[in-house]
Design an enzyme around this catalytic site. Sequence first.
Site, short mmCIF file in Angstrom:
data_model
loop_
_atom_site.label_atom_id
_atom_site.label_comp_id
_atom_site.label_asym_id
_atom_site.label_seq_id
_atom_site.Cartn_x
_atom_site.Cartn_y
_atom_site.Cartn_z
N THR A 258 0.82 -1.22 0.00
CA THR A 258 0.00 0.00 0.00
C THR A 258 0.85 1.26 0.00
OG1 THR A 258 -1.51 1.26 1.41
CG2 THR A 258 -0.11 -0.31 2.53
N ASP A 259 0.29 2.35 -0.54
CA ASP A 259 0.97 3.64 -0.48
C ASP A 259 1.12 4.13 0.96
OD1 ASP A 259 -1.68 4.35 0.06
OD2 ASP A 259 -1.84 5.81 -1.56
N GLU A 260 0.35 3.53 1.89
CA GLU A 260 0.41 4.00 3.28
C GLU A 260 1.75 3.70 3.94
OE1 GLU A 260 -2.96 3.53 5.75
OE2 GLU A 260 -4.38 3.93 4.13
N TYR B 111 -1.82 -0.65 11.02
CA TYR B 111 -2.05 -1.28 9.71
C TYR B 111 -0.85 -1.08 8.80
CZ TYR B 111 -3.43 -1.47 4.82
OH TYR B 111 -3.46 -1.72 3.46
N LYS C 110 2.01 -3.67 7.17
CA LYS C 110 2.23 -3.81 5.73
C LYS C 110 3.71 -3.55 5.39
CE LYS C 110 -0.41 -4.62 3.02
NZ LYS C 110 -0.95 -5.93 2.56
P1 NAD Z 1 -10.30 -6.87 2.27
O1 NAD Z 1 -10.32 -6.64 3.74
O2 NAD Z 1 -11.53 -6.58 1.47
O3 NAD Z 1 -9.91 -8.40 1.96
C1 NAD Z 1 -8.93 -9.08 2.68
C2 NAD Z 1 -9.16 -10.58 2.44
O4 NAD Z 1 -8.11 -11.29 3.10
C3 NAD Z 1 -10.48 -11.09 3.02
O5 NAD Z 1 -11.11 -11.94 2.07
C4 NAD Z 1 -10.05 -11.87 4.26
O6 NAD Z 1 -10.93 -12.94 4.58
C5 NAD Z 1 -8.68 -12.37 3.83
N1 NAD Z 1 -7.79 -12.66 4.96
C6 NAD Z 1 -7.52 -11.88 6.04
N2 NAD Z 1 -6.64 -12.49 6.86
C7 NAD Z 1 -6.35 -13.69 6.28
C8 NAD Z 1 -5.50 -14.76 6.62
N3 NAD Z 1 -4.78 -14.73 7.77
N4 NAD Z 1 -5.42 -15.82 5.80
C9 NAD Z 1 -6.15 -15.87 4.64
N5 NAD Z 1 -6.97 -14.89 4.28
C10 NAD Z 1 -7.07 -13.80 5.08
O7 NAD Z 1 -9.05 -6.07 1.72
P2 NAD Z 1 -8.81 -5.35 0.32
O8 NAD Z 1 -9.25 -3.94 0.43
O9 NAD Z 1 -9.31 -6.20 -0.76
O10 NAD Z 1 -7.21 -5.34 0.32
C11 NAD Z 1 -6.50 -6.43 -0.24
C12 NAD Z 1 -5.01 -6.14 -0.13
O11 NAD Z 1 -4.72 -4.92 -0.80
C13 NAD Z 1 -4.53 -5.95 1.31
O12 NAD Z 1 -3.27 -6.56 1.41
C14 NAD Z 1 -4.42 -4.44 1.46
O13 NAD Z 1 -3.42 -4.11 2.39
C15 NAD Z 1 -4.02 -4.04 0.06
N6 NAD Z 1 -4.40 -2.68 -0.37
C16 NAD Z 1 -5.71 -2.28 -0.24
C17 NAD Z 1 -6.07 -1.02 -0.72
C18 NAD Z 1 -7.49 -0.51 -0.61
O14 NAD Z 1 -7.72 0.69 -0.82
N7 NAD Z 1 -8.48 -1.33 -0.29
C19 NAD Z 1 -5.10 -0.19 -1.32
C20 NAD Z 1 -3.78 -0.65 -1.40
C21 NAD Z 1 -3.45 -1.90 -0.94
O1 DAU Z 2 -4.13 4.20 0.63
C1 DAU Z 2 -4.35 2.82 0.55
C2 DAU Z 2 -5.19 2.37 1.71
O2 DAU Z 2 -6.50 2.89 1.47
C3 DAU Z 2 -5.24 0.87 1.88
O3 DAU Z 2 -3.95 0.40 2.17
C4 DAU Z 2 -6.22 0.47 3.00
O4 DAU Z 2 -6.33 -0.94 3.05
C5 DAU Z 2 -7.57 1.07 2.65
O5 DAU Z 2 -8.50 0.79 3.69
C6 DAU Z 2 -7.46 2.58 2.46
O6 DAU Z 2 -7.11 3.23 3.69
P1 DAU Z 2 -7.76 4.62 4.15
O7 DAU Z 2 -7.64 4.75 5.61
O8 DAU Z 2 -7.25 5.75 3.32
O9 DAU Z 2 -9.30 4.35 3.69
P2 DAU Z 2 -10.68 4.68 4.42
O10 DAU Z 2 -11.75 4.38 3.43
O11 DAU Z 2 -10.78 4.09 5.78
O12 DAU Z 2 -10.58 6.26 4.58
C7 DAU Z 2 -10.43 7.11 3.48
C8 DAU Z 2 -10.39 8.54 3.99
O13 DAU Z 2 -11.68 8.87 4.54
C9 DAU Z 2 -9.39 8.76 5.12
O14 DAU Z 2 -8.84 10.06 5.01
C10 DAU Z 2 -10.25 8.64 6.38
C11 DAU Z 2 -11.58 9.21 5.92
N1 DAU Z 2 -12.79 8.65 6.59
C12 DAU Z 2 -12.92 7.28 6.62
C13 DAU Z 2 -14.00 6.69 7.22
C14 DAU Z 2 -14.16 5.19 7.28
C15 DAU Z 2 -13.74 9.46 7.13
O15 DAU Z 2 -13.64 10.71 7.07
N2 DAU Z 2 -14.82 8.89 7.74
C16 DAU Z 2 -14.98 7.54 7.82
O16 DAU Z 2 -16.00 7.09 8.42
#
Ligand code: NAD
Ligand code: DAU
Length: 371
Positions: free
Chosen positions: A155-157, A179, A183
């Site tokens: 992730t970019d985080e 988190y 990562k």
């Molecule tokens: P998500 O929470 O929707 O999905 C995660 C999946 O992993 C789920 O199906 C869960 O059951 C499974 N899981 C969790 N722990 C596990 C374990 N110990 N063994 C096997 N399976 C397990 O997450 P997402 O948003 O789809 O993110 C997927 C990946 O992408 C993550 O690694 C996250 O860090 C990364 N990522 C997410 C975002 C975003 O904005 N959502 C952005 C950048 C990177």
């Molecule tokens: O940047 C990549 C990341 O993006 C991934 O690695 C994470 O898995 C994914 O969850 C996401 O993280 P964020 O924390 O950026 O996403 P979230 O949707 O939780 O929040 C997006 C922005 O909105 C952040 O600035 C927090 C804000 N927010 C979020 C929630 C849930 C609110 O203002 N209110 C809310 O209730």
Amino acid sequence: MGGEAAEAAAGRAARIAPTAHLLVTGGAGFIGSAYVREVLGRRDGARITVLDKLTYAGNRANLATVESDPELAPRLTFVQGDIADAPTVEPLVAAVDAVVNFAAESHVDRSILDPEAFLRTGVIGVHVLLEAVRVASADRAVAGRPPVRFLQVSTDEVYGAVLEGRSREGDPVGPRSPYSAAKAAGELLVGSYVVTHGLDAVVTRGSNTYGPYHHPEKLIPLFITNAIDDLPLPLYGDGLQQRDWLYVSDHAGAIDHVLRHGASGETYNLPGSAEMTNREVVAALLAELSKPWSLVRSVPDRPGHDRRYALDGSKLAALGWRNATSFAEGLAETVRWFRAHEPWWRAAKSGDWDAYYERQYGARLAASTEA
Ligand code: NAD
Ligand code: DAU
């Protein structure tokens, strides 16, 4: 000239064959399931085994369009299990050409409340996968076969908040939440296995992703589904935090592109297509839903909230990848999908949801002010 031949002529011969057998961990989650749909739908002959623990965020229904399709279903195998469990992982890794690791606890707010599962999956789980890849690759080398390629979805985080400019892959990491620290630790383990054991591995750092099947705990789906029900939308702090939004099929496609073309030991930023403040995102989704701004409430901020993320995407562009979906198109499709899939998101907002929501938002909403 198309496909493989064009890629080879451009000096980007694929390192993974289109028909490769992939282990996709976390494939029942939001981005992982999009990846499964993308790869099986686009690449004839590709096979995928999904390993997913089915945590609260994992949902077998996310794979329903594949599992009910007579052409795609025979090429998908689903295994419920934990990436931190070596006896489960080892035989699965030994049977594939590559591993794409999506499995993680993915919600920053939950990592502030309960960090333990983030560390177990993000550190121990990644280590178990890497050990299995190391052993399987050594066995394959004896038989003169290429190693098992490993892609870590990150992730970019990991860069931490970036107030100016854009993060490049060589910049130091500075994660600021449990988190993102988990990562970053996972990525560092991958790098250590490349250097120490010669693993064939790549890392992607994706931007904020949105689209169909997004769990309603996250900003965009939470606000869409709350707005449909005319519930308050809890905007953290001043709402001027910036994110760069990446449509889910673009994220899945970019990951596959890096898996197939990325150089071992390298990390690739995957930027989005829309740098916006949270206020701008919320205004756009309310306009799409024809709902009023008066639903938005300003609530106490997330502790340690990263103000801005921004990625430099030149390394990915040089590898030949371009995102296809604008924010306007992606948001319209996302809203359409959530409107059409109410049973899906109402199920995700059931069970432990009310207790979670009260813990996360109860006191905040009580202290909220006009936004
Ligand atoms: P998500 O929470 O929707 O999905 C995660 C999946 O992993 C789920 O199906 C869960 O059951 C499974 N899981 C969790 N722990 C596990 C374990 N110990 N063994 C096997 N399976 C397990 O997450 P997402 O948003 O789809 O993110 C997927 C990946 O992408 C993550 O690694 C996250 O860090 C990364 N990522 C997410 C975002 C975003 O904005 N959502 C952005 C950048 C990177
Ligand atoms: O940047 C990549 C990341 O993006 C991934 O690695 C994470 O898995 C994914 O969850 C996401 O993280 P964020 O924390 O950026 O996403 P979230 O949707 O939780 O929040 C997006 C922005 O909105 C952040 O600035 C927090 C804000 N927010 C979020 C929630 C849930 C609110 O203002 N209110 C809310 O209730």
